[in-house]
Scaffold this motif. Sequence first.
Motif, PDB file in Angstrom:
ATOM      1  N   THR A  13       0.849  -1.196   0.000  1.00 27.33           N
ATOM      2  CA  THR A  13       0.000   0.000   0.000  1.00 27.33           C
ATOM      3  C   THR A  13       0.885   1.246   0.000  1.00 27.33           C
ATOM      4  O   THR A  13       2.007   1.227   0.484  1.00 27.33           O
ATOM      5  N   CYS A  37      -0.883   0.074  -4.611  1.00 29.38           N
ATOM      6  CA  CYS A  37      -2.058   0.942  -4.591  1.00 29.38           C
ATOM      7  C   CYS A  37      -1.674   2.296  -4.021  1.00 29.38           C
ATOM      8  O   CYS A  37      -0.710   2.420  -3.252  1.00 29.38           O
ATOM      9  N   ALA A  38      -2.410   3.305  -4.417  1.00 28.40           N
ATOM     10  CA  ALA A  38      -2.252   4.664  -3.914  1.00 28.40           C
ATOM     11  C   ALA A  38      -3.453   5.458  -4.410  1.00 28.40           C
ATOM     12  O   ALA A  38      -4.197   5.001  -5.286  1.00 28.40           O
ATOM     13  N   ARG A  39      -3.629   6.645  -3.859  1.00 28.67           N
ATOM     14  CA  ARG A  39      -4.769   7.453  -4.269  1.00 28.67           C
ATOM     15  C   ARG A  39      -4.521   8.192  -5.586  1.00 28.67           C
ATOM     16  O   ARG A  39      -5.445   8.441  -6.347  1.00 28.67           O
ATOM     17  N   GLU A  40      -3.262   8.542  -5.858  1.00 31.87           N
ATOM     18  CA  GLU A  40      -2.938   9.336  -7.040  1.00 31.87           C
ATOM     19  C   GLU A  40      -2.587   8.425  -8.211  1.00 31.87           C
ATOM     20  O   GLU A  40      -1.550   7.763  -8.216  1.00 31.87           O
ATOM     21  N   PRO A  62      -5.691   2.073  -8.187  1.00 38.02           N
ATOM     22  CA  PRO A  62      -5.987   3.275  -7.406  1.00 38.02           C
ATOM     23  C   PRO A  62      -6.939   2.925  -6.260  1.00 38.02           C
ATOM     24  O   PRO A  62      -7.931   2.222  -6.463  1.00 38.02           O
ATOM     25  N   ALA A  63      -6.611   3.371  -5.068  1.00 36.85           N
ATOM     26  CA  ALA A  63      -7.440   3.026  -3.915  1.00 36.85           C
ATOM     27  C   ALA A  63      -7.267   4.039  -2.798  1.00 36.85           C
ATOM     28  O   ALA A  63      -6.154   4.498  -2.529  1.00 36.85           O
ATOM     29  N   ASP A  64      -8.372   4.368  -2.156  1.00 36.45           N
ATOM     30  CA  ASP A  64      -8.396   5.183  -0.945  1.00 36.45           C
ATOM     31  C   ASP A  64      -8.690   4.240   0.211  1.00 36.45           C
ATOM     32  O   ASP A  64      -9.800   3.712   0.323  1.00 36.45           O
ATOM     33  N   THR A  66      -9.280   4.636   3.181  1.00 37.22           N
ATOM     34  CA  THR A  66     -10.294   5.039   4.162  1.00 37.22           C
ATOM     35  C   THR A  66     -11.685   4.577   3.732  1.00 37.22           C
ATOM     36  O   THR A  66     -12.646   4.731   4.482  1.00 37.22           O
ATOM     37  N   LYS A  67     -11.778   4.015   2.523  1.00 31.34           N
ATOM     38  CA  LYS A  67     -13.067   3.558   1.989  1.00 31.34           C
ATOM     39  C   LYS A  67     -13.065   2.037   1.865  1.00 31.34           C
ATOM     40  O   LYS A  67     -12.251   1.470   1.135  1.00 31.34           O
ATOM     41  N   ASP A  70     -13.163   0.567  -1.650  1.00 25.66           N
ATOM     42  CA  ASP A  70     -11.888   0.589  -2.373  1.00 25.66           C
ATOM     43  C   ASP A  70     -10.981  -0.556  -1.931  1.00 25.66           C
ATOM     44  O   ASP A  70     -10.295  -1.181  -2.755  1.00 25.66           O
ATOM     45  N   VAL A 115      -6.267   6.786   7.944  1.00 25.32           N
ATOM     46  CA  VAL A 115      -5.272   6.266   7.002  1.00 25.32           C
ATOM     47  C   VAL A 115      -4.220   5.433   7.721  1.00 25.32           C
ATOM     48  O   VAL A 115      -3.996   4.263   7.404  1.00 25.32           O
TER      49      VAL A 115
END
Length: 266
Positions: A13, A37-40, A62-64, A66-67, A70, A115
Amino acid sequence: MNLELKNKTALVTGGSKGIGRAIAIALAEEGANVIICAREAVALNEAAMDIEKIGGSVLAVPADLTKQADVDNLVSLAIKRYKTIDILVNNAGVVNRFDDFHSLEIEDWQKLFEVNLFGSVRVTKAVIPYMKKVKYGRIINISSESAEQPDAFIPHYNASKAALNNFTKSLSKAYAADGILVNTVSPAFIMTPMLENLLKGNAEKLNISYDEAIQQFLKKNRPHVEVKRPGTVEEVASAVVYLASNKASFINGVYLRVDGGSVASL
Protein backbone atom coordinates in the motif's frame (compact mmCIF):
# COMPACT_ATOMS: atom_id res chain seq x y z
CA MET A 1 21.39 -14.88 -0.98
CA ASN A 2 18.29 -16.50 -2.45
CA LEU A 3 15.33 -15.03 -0.57
CA GLU A 4 12.93 -17.49 -2.22
CA LEU A 5 10.45 -14.82 -3.26
CA LYS A 6 10.11 -15.83 -6.89
CA ASN A 7 6.41 -16.11 -7.80
CA LYS A 8 5.29 -14.98 -4.35
CA THR A 9 2.66 -12.23 -4.48
CA ALA A 10 3.07 -9.02 -2.51
CA LEU A 11 0.64 -6.16 -1.91
CA VAL A 12 2.29 -2.83 -1.07
CA THR A 13 0.00 0.00 0.00
CA GLY A 14 1.18 3.52 -0.72
CA GLY A 15 3.37 1.99 -3.40
CA SER A 16 3.60 4.90 -5.81
CA LYS A 17 6.31 7.03 -4.18
CA GLY A 18 9.17 7.08 -1.69
CA ILE A 19 9.57 4.11 0.61
CA GLY A 20 6.57 2.22 -0.78
CA ARG A 21 7.82 2.47 -4.35
CA ALA A 22 11.29 1.30 -3.30
CA ILE A 23 9.78 -1.68 -1.46
CA ALA A 24 7.68 -2.66 -4.47
CA ILE A 25 10.70 -2.46 -6.80
CA ALA A 26 12.89 -4.47 -4.40
CA LEU A 27 10.26 -7.21 -4.12
CA ALA A 28 9.90 -7.32 -7.92
CA GLU A 29 13.69 -7.59 -8.28
CA GLU A 30 13.51 -10.72 -6.12
CA GLY A 31 10.93 -12.21 -8.49
CA ALA A 32 7.73 -11.47 -6.58
CA ASN A 33 4.51 -10.43 -8.28
CA VAL A 34 3.59 -6.98 -6.96
CA ILE A 35 0.30 -5.18 -6.41
CA ILE A 36 0.65 -1.49 -5.62
CA CYS A 37 -2.06 0.94 -4.59
CA ALA A 38 -2.25 4.66 -3.91
CA ARG A 39 -4.77 7.45 -4.27
CA GLU A 40 -2.94 9.34 -7.04
CA ALA A 41 -3.30 7.45 -10.32
CA VAL A 42 -0.54 9.26 -12.28
CA ALA A 43 2.25 8.51 -9.78
CA LEU A 44 0.88 4.99 -9.35
CA ASN A 45 1.08 4.26 -13.08
CA GLU A 46 4.61 5.71 -13.25
CA ALA A 47 5.70 3.36 -10.45
CA ALA A 48 4.08 0.43 -12.26
CA MET A 49 6.01 1.27 -15.44
CA ASP A 50 9.26 1.36 -13.46
CA ILE A 51 8.53 -2.14 -12.16
CA GLU A 52 7.69 -3.40 -15.65
CA LYS A 53 10.98 -1.98 -16.95
CA ILE A 54 12.90 -4.38 -14.70
CA GLY A 55 10.77 -7.29 -15.88
CA GLY A 56 8.44 -7.40 -12.91
CA SER A 57 4.81 -8.44 -12.91
CA VAL A 58 2.72 -5.63 -11.43
CA LEU A 59 -0.90 -4.69 -10.88
CA ALA A 60 -1.59 -1.02 -10.06
CA VAL A 61 -4.91 -0.25 -8.40
CA PRO A 62 -5.99 3.28 -7.41
CA ALA A 63 -7.44 3.03 -3.91
CA ASP A 64 -8.40 5.18 -0.94
CA LEU A 65 -7.84 2.99 2.11
CA THR A 66 -10.29 5.04 4.16
CA LYS A 67 -13.07 3.56 1.99
CA GLN A 68 -14.03 -0.07 2.55
CA ALA A 69 -15.32 -0.40 -1.02
CA ASP A 70 -11.89 0.59 -2.37
CA VAL A 71 -10.17 -1.94 -0.10
CA ASP A 72 -12.57 -4.69 -1.18
CA ASN A 73 -11.98 -3.85 -4.85
CA LEU A 74 -8.20 -3.79 -4.35
CA VAL A 75 -8.06 -7.23 -2.77
CA SER A 76 -10.60 -8.67 -5.22
CA LEU A 77 -8.55 -7.54 -8.23
CA ALA A 78 -5.35 -8.85 -6.64
CA ILE A 79 -6.88 -12.28 -6.04
CA LYS A 80 -8.40 -12.36 -9.52
CA ARG A 81 -4.99 -11.67 -11.06
CA TYR A 82 -2.65 -13.66 -8.80
CA LYS A 83 -4.96 -16.09 -6.88
CA THR A 84 -3.46 -15.28 -3.48
CA ILE A 85 -1.56 -12.66 -1.47
CA ASP A 86 1.51 -14.02 0.32
CA ILE A 87 3.00 -10.75 1.54
CA LEU A 88 1.30 -7.57 2.74
CA VAL A 89 3.26 -4.37 3.33
CA ASN A 90 1.12 -1.76 5.08
CA ASN A 91 3.08 1.31 4.04
CA ALA A 92 0.39 3.91 3.27
CA GLY A 93 0.53 6.80 5.71
CA VAL A 94 0.09 10.55 5.91
CA VAL A 95 0.89 13.58 8.02
CA ASN A 96 -2.00 15.92 7.38
CA ARG A 97 -0.75 18.80 9.55
CA PHE A 98 2.67 19.59 11.03
CA ASP A 99 1.35 21.23 14.19
CA ASP A 100 1.47 21.11 17.96
CA PHE A 101 -1.23 19.56 20.12
CA HIS A 102 -3.13 22.75 20.82
CA SER A 103 -3.36 23.67 17.12
CA LEU A 104 -4.80 20.30 16.07
CA GLU A 105 -8.53 19.68 15.93
CA ILE A 106 -10.18 16.36 16.76
CA GLU A 107 -11.00 16.06 13.05
CA ASP A 108 -7.27 16.18 12.25
CA TRP A 109 -6.70 13.21 14.54
CA GLN A 110 -9.61 11.28 13.08
CA LYS A 111 -8.59 11.86 9.45
CA LEU A 112 -5.01 10.81 10.13
CA PHE A 113 -5.95 7.68 12.09
CA GLU A 114 -8.32 6.69 9.26
CA VAL A 115 -5.27 6.27 7.00
CA ASN A 116 -2.36 5.43 9.30
CA LEU A 117 -4.14 2.90 11.51
CA PHE A 118 -7.54 1.99 10.16
CA GLY A 119 -6.32 1.80 6.56
CA SER A 120 -3.88 -0.90 7.65
CA VAL A 121 -6.58 -2.61 9.70
CA ARG A 122 -8.98 -2.70 6.73
CA VAL A 123 -6.44 -4.13 4.29
CA THR A 124 -5.09 -6.66 6.80
CA LYS A 125 -8.58 -7.86 7.65
CA ALA A 126 -9.30 -8.38 3.96
CA VAL A 127 -6.03 -10.22 3.24
CA ILE A 128 -5.64 -12.55 6.25
CA PRO A 129 -8.34 -15.06 5.16
CA TYR A 130 -6.33 -15.81 2.00
CA MET A 131 -3.15 -16.27 4.01
CA LYS A 132 -4.92 -18.55 6.47
CA LYS A 133 -6.21 -20.67 3.61
CA VAL A 134 -2.66 -21.52 2.50
CA LYS A 135 -1.17 -21.45 6.02
CA TYR A 136 1.41 -18.90 4.94
CA GLY A 137 1.79 -15.14 5.14
CA ARG A 138 4.11 -12.25 5.85
CA ILE A 139 2.75 -8.90 7.06
CA ILE A 140 5.12 -5.97 7.50
CA ASN A 141 3.79 -2.70 8.92
CA ILE A 142 5.80 0.45 8.19
CA SER A 143 5.96 2.56 11.33
CA SER A 144 8.27 5.39 12.39
CA GLU A 145 10.74 6.30 15.09
CA SER A 146 8.06 8.81 16.16
CA ALA A 147 6.11 5.88 17.62
CA GLU A 148 8.85 5.17 20.13
CA GLN A 149 10.68 8.48 20.40
CA PRO A 150 8.01 11.11 19.66
CA ASP A 151 8.68 14.78 19.12
CA ALA A 152 6.66 17.51 20.84
CA PHE A 153 4.82 18.28 17.59
CA ILE A 154 2.54 16.12 15.36
CA PRO A 155 1.24 14.13 18.36
CA HIS A 156 -1.57 12.66 16.25
CA TYR A 157 0.97 11.12 13.86
CA ASN A 158 3.14 9.87 16.71
CA ALA A 159 0.16 8.22 18.40
CA SER A 160 -1.05 6.61 15.16
CA LYS A 161 2.29 4.93 14.62
CA ALA A 162 2.44 3.77 18.24
CA ALA A 163 -0.99 2.21 17.74
CA LEU A 164 0.27 0.50 14.58
CA ASN A 165 3.14 -1.04 16.57
CA ASN A 166 0.69 -2.38 19.13
CA PHE A 167 -1.49 -3.73 16.32
CA THR A 168 1.56 -5.56 14.93
CA LYS A 169 2.29 -7.27 18.22
CA SER A 170 -1.32 -8.38 18.69
CA LEU A 171 -1.47 -9.88 15.19
CA SER A 172 1.88 -11.62 15.65
CA LYS A 173 0.42 -13.51 18.60
CA ALA A 174 -2.94 -14.17 17.00
CA TYR A 175 -1.85 -15.68 13.67
CA ALA A 176 1.58 -17.27 14.10
CA ALA A 177 0.00 -20.72 14.39
CA ASP A 178 -1.55 -20.11 10.96
CA GLY A 179 1.88 -19.62 9.42
CA ILE A 180 1.47 -15.82 9.29
CA LEU A 181 4.37 -13.76 10.65
CA VAL A 182 3.79 -10.08 11.45
CA ASN A 183 6.55 -7.53 12.02
CA THR A 184 7.20 -3.79 12.04
CA VAL A 185 9.89 -1.84 10.21
CA SER A 186 10.56 1.58 11.70
CA PRO A 187 12.43 4.10 9.51
CA ALA A 188 13.85 7.45 10.60
CA PHE A 189 15.27 10.37 8.62
CA ILE A 190 14.90 8.66 5.26
CA MET A 191 15.51 10.68 2.10
CA THR A 192 12.01 10.59 0.69
CA PRO A 193 10.80 13.21 -1.81
CA MET A 194 9.05 15.03 1.05
CA LEU A 195 12.24 15.22 3.16
CA GLU A 196 14.32 16.25 0.16
CA ASN A 197 11.95 19.13 -0.62
CA LEU A 198 11.99 20.22 3.03
CA LEU A 199 15.80 20.27 3.15
CA LYS A 200 16.10 22.10 -0.16
CA GLY A 201 13.66 24.69 1.14
CA ASN A 202 15.72 25.09 4.33
CA ALA A 203 18.89 25.53 2.29
CA GLU A 204 17.32 28.24 0.15
CA LYS A 205 15.75 30.00 3.13
CA LEU A 206 19.00 30.05 5.12
CA ASN A 207 21.24 30.67 2.08
CA ILE A 208 23.36 27.59 2.80
CA SER A 209 24.30 24.52 0.76
CA TYR A 210 22.10 21.45 0.57
CA ASP A 211 24.69 19.37 2.49
CA GLU A 212 24.86 22.06 5.18
CA ALA A 213 21.06 21.99 5.45
CA ILE A 214 21.18 18.22 6.02
CA GLN A 215 23.77 18.52 8.78
CA GLN A 216 21.94 21.42 10.42
CA PHE A 217 18.67 19.47 10.42
CA LEU A 218 20.44 16.43 11.87
CA LYS A 219 22.04 18.45 14.66
CA LYS A 220 18.80 20.19 15.63
CA ASN A 221 16.15 17.52 15.03
CA ARG A 222 17.87 14.12 14.86
CA PRO A 223 21.02 14.31 17.02
CA HIS A 224 21.09 10.55 17.64
CA VAL A 225 21.41 9.54 13.99
CA GLU A 226 24.93 8.32 14.65
CA VAL A 227 25.81 7.69 11.01
CA LYS A 228 25.34 11.44 10.39
CA ARG A 229 23.46 11.10 7.13
CA PRO A 230 19.94 10.43 5.90
CA GLY A 231 18.96 6.87 5.15
CA THR A 232 17.85 5.81 1.68
CA VAL A 233 14.52 4.33 0.68
CA GLU A 234 16.45 1.34 -0.64
CA GLU A 235 17.89 0.67 2.83
CA VAL A 236 14.35 0.50 4.24
CA ALA A 237 13.25 -1.71 1.35
CA SER A 238 16.07 -4.19 2.02
CA ALA A 239 14.87 -4.71 5.58
CA VAL A 240 11.30 -5.22 4.42
CA VAL A 241 12.27 -7.71 1.72
CA TYR A 242 14.28 -9.74 4.22
CA LEU A 243 11.35 -9.93 6.66
CA ALA A 244 9.08 -10.92 3.76
CA SER A 245 11.35 -13.84 2.88
CA ASN A 246 11.69 -17.39 4.17
CA LYS A 247 15.10 -16.43 5.56
CA ALA A 248 13.17 -14.63 8.33
CA SER A 249 10.97 -17.61 9.16
CA PHE A 250 11.64 -17.42 12.92
CA ILE A 251 11.18 -13.65 13.25
CA ASN A 252 7.76 -12.63 14.51
CA GLY A 253 6.42 -9.63 16.39
CA VAL A 254 9.64 -7.62 16.15
CA TYR A 255 10.15 -3.88 15.86
CA LEU A 256 13.03 -3.47 13.42
CA ARG A 257 14.56 0.01 13.36
CA VAL A 258 16.13 1.33 10.17
CA ASP A 259 17.22 4.62 11.69
CA GLY A 260 20.99 4.97 11.83
CA GLY A 261 20.80 4.83 15.62
CA SER A 262 18.26 7.64 15.94
CA VAL A 263 16.26 6.04 18.76
CA ALA A 264 18.48 6.65 21.77
CA SER A 265 17.11 3.88 24.00
CA LEU A 266 17.77 0.14 23.78
